[in-house]
Design a protein around this motif. Structure first.
Motif, short mmCIF file in Angstrom:
data_model
loop_
_atom_site.label_atom_id
_atom_site.label_comp_id
_atom_site.label_asym_id
_atom_site.label_seq_id
_atom_site.Cartn_x
_atom_site.Cartn_y
_atom_site.Cartn_z
N ILE A 1 -6.92 154.92 119.95
CA ILE A 1 -8.50 155.05 119.95
C ILE A 1 -8.86 153.78 120.13
CG2 ILE A 1 -10.74 155.35 118.63
CD1 ILE A 1 -9.72 157.98 119.81
N LEU A 2 -9.81 153.41 121.08
CA LEU A 2 -10.55 151.94 121.29
C LEU A 2 -12.04 152.27 120.97
CD1 LEU A 2 -10.83 148.96 122.02
CD2 LEU A 2 -11.27 149.97 124.55
N ARG A 3 -12.37 151.55 120.00
CA ARG A 3 -13.93 151.63 119.49
C ARG A 3 -14.55 150.26 120.02
NH1 ARG A 3 -14.98 155.45 115.45
NH2 ARG A 3 -17.04 154.51 115.07
N VAL A 4 -15.53 150.58 120.70
CA VAL A 4 -16.45 149.49 121.11
C VAL A 4 -17.66 149.26 120.54
CG1 VAL A 4 -17.14 148.28 123.36
CG2 VAL A 4 -15.11 149.48 123.49
N ALA A 5 -18.05 148.36 120.22
CA ALA A 5 -19.56 148.23 119.58
C ALA A 5 -20.47 148.45 120.60
CB ALA A 5 -19.77 146.93 118.95
N GLU A 6 -21.60 148.99 120.36
CA GLU A 6 -22.78 148.99 121.19
C GLU A 6 -23.06 147.99 121.95
OE1 GLU A 6 -26.89 151.73 120.89
OE2 GLU A 6 -26.09 150.50 119.25
N ARG A 7 -23.12 146.66 121.12
CA ARG A 7 -23.49 145.36 121.90
C ARG A 7 -22.61 144.93 122.76
NH1 ARG A 7 -21.91 144.55 117.03
NH2 ARG A 7 -20.26 142.91 116.57
N ALA A 8 -21.52 145.51 123.04
CA ALA A 8 -20.52 145.34 124.13
C ALA A 8 -20.42 146.06 125.25
CB ALA A 8 -19.15 145.00 123.46
N GLU A 9 -21.13 147.09 125.26
CA GLU A 9 -21.24 148.02 126.51
C GLU A 9 -21.69 147.59 127.86
OE1 GLU A 9 -22.99 151.98 125.67
OE2 GLU A 9 -22.26 151.78 123.59
N GLY A 10 -22.37 146.43 127.60
CA GLY A 10 -22.79 145.67 129.00
C GLY A 10 -21.77 145.24 129.59
N PHE A 11 -20.44 144.99 129.07
CA PHE A 11 -19.32 144.37 129.68
C PHE A 11 -18.05 145.28 129.15
CE2 PHE A 11 -20.51 141.83 126.01
CZ PHE A 11 -19.04 141.89 125.29
N LEU A 12 -18.36 146.37 129.40
CA LEU A 12 -17.36 147.61 128.85
C LEU A 12 -15.94 147.55 129.70
CD1 LEU A 12 -16.53 149.99 127.00
CD2 LEU A 12 -17.71 151.47 128.78
N ASP A 13 -16.07 147.22 131.10
CA ASP A 13 -15.15 147.17 131.95
C ASP A 13 -14.18 146.05 131.60
OD1 ASP A 13 -16.10 149.28 133.55
OD2 ASP A 13 -16.47 147.92 135.15
N ARG A 14 -14.70 145.10 131.18
CA ARG A 14 -13.89 143.92 130.50
C ARG A 14 -13.14 144.22 129.42
NH1 ARG A 14 -14.31 138.91 133.85
NH2 ARG A 14 -15.49 139.88 135.65
N ILE A 15 -13.82 144.83 128.24
CA ILE A 15 -12.98 145.10 127.29
C ILE A 15 -12.12 146.00 127.67
CG2 ILE A 15 -13.64 146.45 124.91
CD1 ILE A 15 -14.94 143.85 124.94
#
Length: 177
Positions: free
Chosen positions: A147-161
């Motif tokens: 599982i990869l959990r991504v903070a809401e504030r990082a969704e603008g660069f989700l592809d990079r994450i």
């Protein structure tokens, strides 16, 4: 991490001959058994050090798969990533601050982030490395659950994450962290 995080599950093919660079990624809807397809990574050349891993993102509105980019491998540990038409060397997505560094840095716009191996030796943590947000976790990879959990504030660069997580998982797998 918070309840508003985007939760992504990596699902690898059950075929033992499939390349580890082939993976489907689903959004997990918390409190539900439902998942939503989000990304597909496909590497057709199992066992070869070179080749191209394509990645697609599912458009949430049209429900159609769109090409998001590709990784062109020149070896097991080098190459270039294309985010659409933008070309970024893998080295730039996994920069060392100093030779003894255990973290791998990447930039988005003018902000810097870094992936580091968690204390348990298997999980990965991505944190902001900017003066105003230094050390704030923006993504967390849990190896046990894939599982990869991504903070809401990082969704603008989700592809990079997602792509940098994918790359770092690959580098860990081939013992080239």
């Amino acid at each position: 991490m918070a309840a508003t995080d985007l939760v992504l599950r990596f699902v690898y093919p059950s075929n033992p001959n499939a390349d580890f660079r082939t993976v489907n990624i689903y959004q997990v809807i918390e409190g539900s058994d439902n998942t939503i397809e989000m990304y597909k990574f496909h590497h057709p050349n199992t066992g070869l050090t070179t080749g191209v891993t394509s990645f697609q993102r599912k458009n949430a509105e049209t429900h159609l798969w769109e090409n998001a980019g590709q990784v062109e491998w020149s070896s097991h540990t080098s190459g270039a990533v294309y985010f659409g038409v933008e070309r970024v060397s893998i080295r730039e997505l996994r920069k060392l601050k100093k030779t003894s560094s255990k973290s791998r840095r990447f930039k988005v716009n003018n902000s810097e982030y870094k992936w580091k191996i968690a204390e348990n030796g298997t999980d990965l943590i991505c944190v902001s490395d900017n003066l105003t947000n230094r050390g704030k976790t923006i993504a967390l990879w849990t190896q046990e659950t894939l599982i990869l959990r991504v903070a809401e504030r990082a969704e603008g660069f989700l592809d990079r994450i997602v792509v940098t997580c994918f790359l770092n998982l690959w580098f860990k797998r081939v013992n080239a962290w």
